[in-house]
Design a protein around this motif. Structure first.
Motif, PDB file in Angstrom:
ATOM      1  N   PHE A 152       1.498   6.629   4.566  1.00 22.52           N
ATOM      2  CA  PHE A 152       0.785   7.788   4.033  1.00 22.52           C
ATOM      3  C   PHE A 152      -0.007   7.374   2.805  1.00 22.52           C
ATOM      4  CE2 PHE A 152       4.642   9.516   5.870  1.00 22.52           C
ATOM      5  CZ  PHE A 152       4.203  10.648   6.530  1.00 22.52           C
ATOM      6  N   SER A 153      -1.098   8.080   2.572  1.00 18.53           N
ATOM      7  CA  SER A 153      -1.825   7.889   1.328  1.00 18.53           C
ATOM      8  C   SER A 153      -2.378   9.231   0.867  1.00 18.53           C
ATOM      9  CB  SER A 153      -2.975   6.896   1.549  1.00 18.53           C
ATOM     10  OG  SER A 153      -3.777   6.835   0.389  1.00 18.53           O
TER      11      SER A 153
ATOM     12  N   MET B  24      -2.903   9.236   7.111  1.00 21.25           N
ATOM     13  CA  MET B  24      -1.897   8.324   7.681  1.00 21.25           C
ATOM     14  C   MET B  24      -2.645   7.163   8.293  1.00 21.25           C
ATOM     15  SD  MET B  24       0.845  10.693   9.662  1.00 21.25           S
ATOM     16  CE  MET B  24       2.323   9.746   9.636  1.00 21.25           C
ATOM     17  N   TRP B  25      -2.182   5.974   7.975  1.00 22.81           N
ATOM     18  CA  TRP B  25      -2.870   4.761   8.431  1.00 22.81           C
ATOM     19  C   TRP B  25      -1.923   3.915   9.257  1.00 22.81           C
ATOM     20  CZ3 TRP B  25      -7.957   4.447   7.076  1.00 22.81           C
ATOM     21  CH2 TRP B  25      -8.386   5.330   6.073  1.00 22.81           C
TER      22      TRP B  25
ATOM     23  N   VAL C 285      -5.027   7.323  11.452  1.00 14.32           N
ATOM     24  CA  VAL C 285      -4.381   7.940  12.617  1.00 14.32           C
ATOM     25  C   VAL C 285      -3.872   9.356  12.333  1.00 14.32           C
ATOM     26  CG1 VAL C 285      -3.740   5.764  13.736  1.00 14.32           C
ATOM     27  CG2 VAL C 285      -2.170   6.815  12.069  1.00 14.32           C
ATOM     28  N   GLY C 286      -3.960   9.768  11.096  1.00  9.23           N
ATOM     29  CA  GLY C 286      -3.506  11.121  10.791  1.00  9.23           C
ATOM     30  C   GLY C 286      -4.182  11.650   9.542  1.00  9.23           C
TER      31      GLY C 286
ATOM     32  N   ILE D 160      -3.134  14.334  14.324  1.00 14.02           N
ATOM     33  CA  ILE D 160      -2.579  13.012  14.611  1.00 14.02           C
ATOM     34  C   ILE D 160      -3.357  12.460  15.800  1.00 14.02           C
ATOM     35  CG2 ILE D 160      -0.536  11.737  15.439  1.00 14.02           C
ATOM     36  CD1 ILE D 160      -0.126  12.721  12.596  1.00 14.02           C
ATOM     37  N   HIS D 161      -3.730  11.192  15.724  1.00  9.23           N
ATOM     38  CA  HIS D 161      -4.494  10.596  16.831  1.00  9.23           C
ATOM     39  C   HIS D 161      -3.695  10.708  18.130  1.00  9.23           C
ATOM     40  CE1 HIS D 161      -6.604   7.671  19.310  1.00  9.23           C
ATOM     41  NE2 HIS D 161      -7.632   7.857  18.487  1.00  9.23           N
ATOM     42  N   PRO D 162      -4.364  11.078  19.254  1.00  4.76           N
ATOM     43  CA  PRO D 162      -3.643  11.252  20.526  1.00  4.76           C
ATOM     44  C   PRO D 162      -2.786  10.048  20.914  1.00  4.76           C
ATOM     45  CG  PRO D 162      -5.906  12.000  20.749  1.00  4.76           C
ATOM     46  CD  PRO D 162      -5.789  11.404  19.370  1.00  4.76           C
TER      47      PRO D 162
END
Ligand SMILES: CC(C)(COP(=O)(O)OP(=O)(O)OC[C@H]1O[C@@H](n2cnc3c(N)ncnc32)[C@H](O)[C@@H]1OP(=O)(O)O)[C@@H](O)C(=O)NCCC(=O)NCCS
Length: 171
Positions: free
Chosen positions: A38-39, A79-80, A90-91, A110-112
């Motif tokens: 997370f960032s 989110m990476w 990715v998020g 969120i990426h599928p």
């Protein structure tokens, strides 16, 4: 006051896969052997964010407006996924706030390719924890019909005490 007390039912703040390391939090995705972190840094490539939103079929929004929304949000969480030496977004989620009582969560995605692995839940729990840390107790959001149960599982409730969300749109 009962409404505000009951509006948000707290959930346990940690999932089994979540740990804290300084300002970043790591989730190890066992299945794909990737690392996800997370960032809250809002220096985001907006075109990468647009790609993420495209991937879940959201309507395109003007980049300049997205830029402003990100800049003016109270909290932005990304989110990476780290795989080897590659990093990809990715998020994403963000929250607006009056900095005292209320916050509203927007643009949760969120990426599928990484959905249904608990990352959406971890992202929301992270946001809730950050907002609670800022002493914000009323957390609201607008759920698309197909994700109401996702948020319900996180402790969000529909129409507490009959309160209705109301919208005004230009003609
Ligand atoms: C909604 C979204 C963020 C969920 O992320 P995710 O990583 O797939 O969800 P998780 O794997 O963390 O799921 C957490 C829990 O919610 C449940 N869940 C996930 N999506 C759900 C849905 N659409 N409806 C009901 N329950 C759902 C899971 O089964 C899981 O349950 P469990 O804790 O009992 O195991 C993701 O599917 C997404 O980005 N969707 C497209 C964008 C979108 O619709 N955003 C919301 C806009 S309001």
């Amino acid at each position: 006051m009962v409404f505000w007390k009951r509006f948000f039912t707290p959930t346990p703040s940690n999932s089994a896969t979540l740990s804290t390391t300084g300002t970043e939090e790591f989730v190890i995705d066992q299945e794909s052997q990737s690392r996800v972190f997370f960032s809250t840094d809002r220096e985001i490539d907006l075109y990468e964010l647009e790609e993420l939103c495209d991937a879940v079929g959201w309507a395109r929004r003007p980049i300049r407006k997205v830029k402003k929304a990100v800049e003016c949000s109270f909290l932005v969480v990304t989110m990476w996924e780290i795989k080897g030496n590659r990093r990809r977004l990715v998020g994403f989620a963000r929250a607006t706030s009056d900095h005292a009582f209320n916050a509203t969560v927007w643009d949760v995605v969120i990426h599928p390719s990484l959905q249904s692995k608990g990352l959406g839940k971890a992202l929301m729990q992270y946001i809730i924890r950050k907002l609670r840390h800022s002493d914000i107790s009323n957390i609201t959001l607008f759920a698309d019909p197909q994700v109401v149960d996702f948020y319900r599982r996180l402790g969000f409730v529909l129409d507490p005490e009959g309160i209705k969300g109301m919208f005004w749109y230009p003609d």
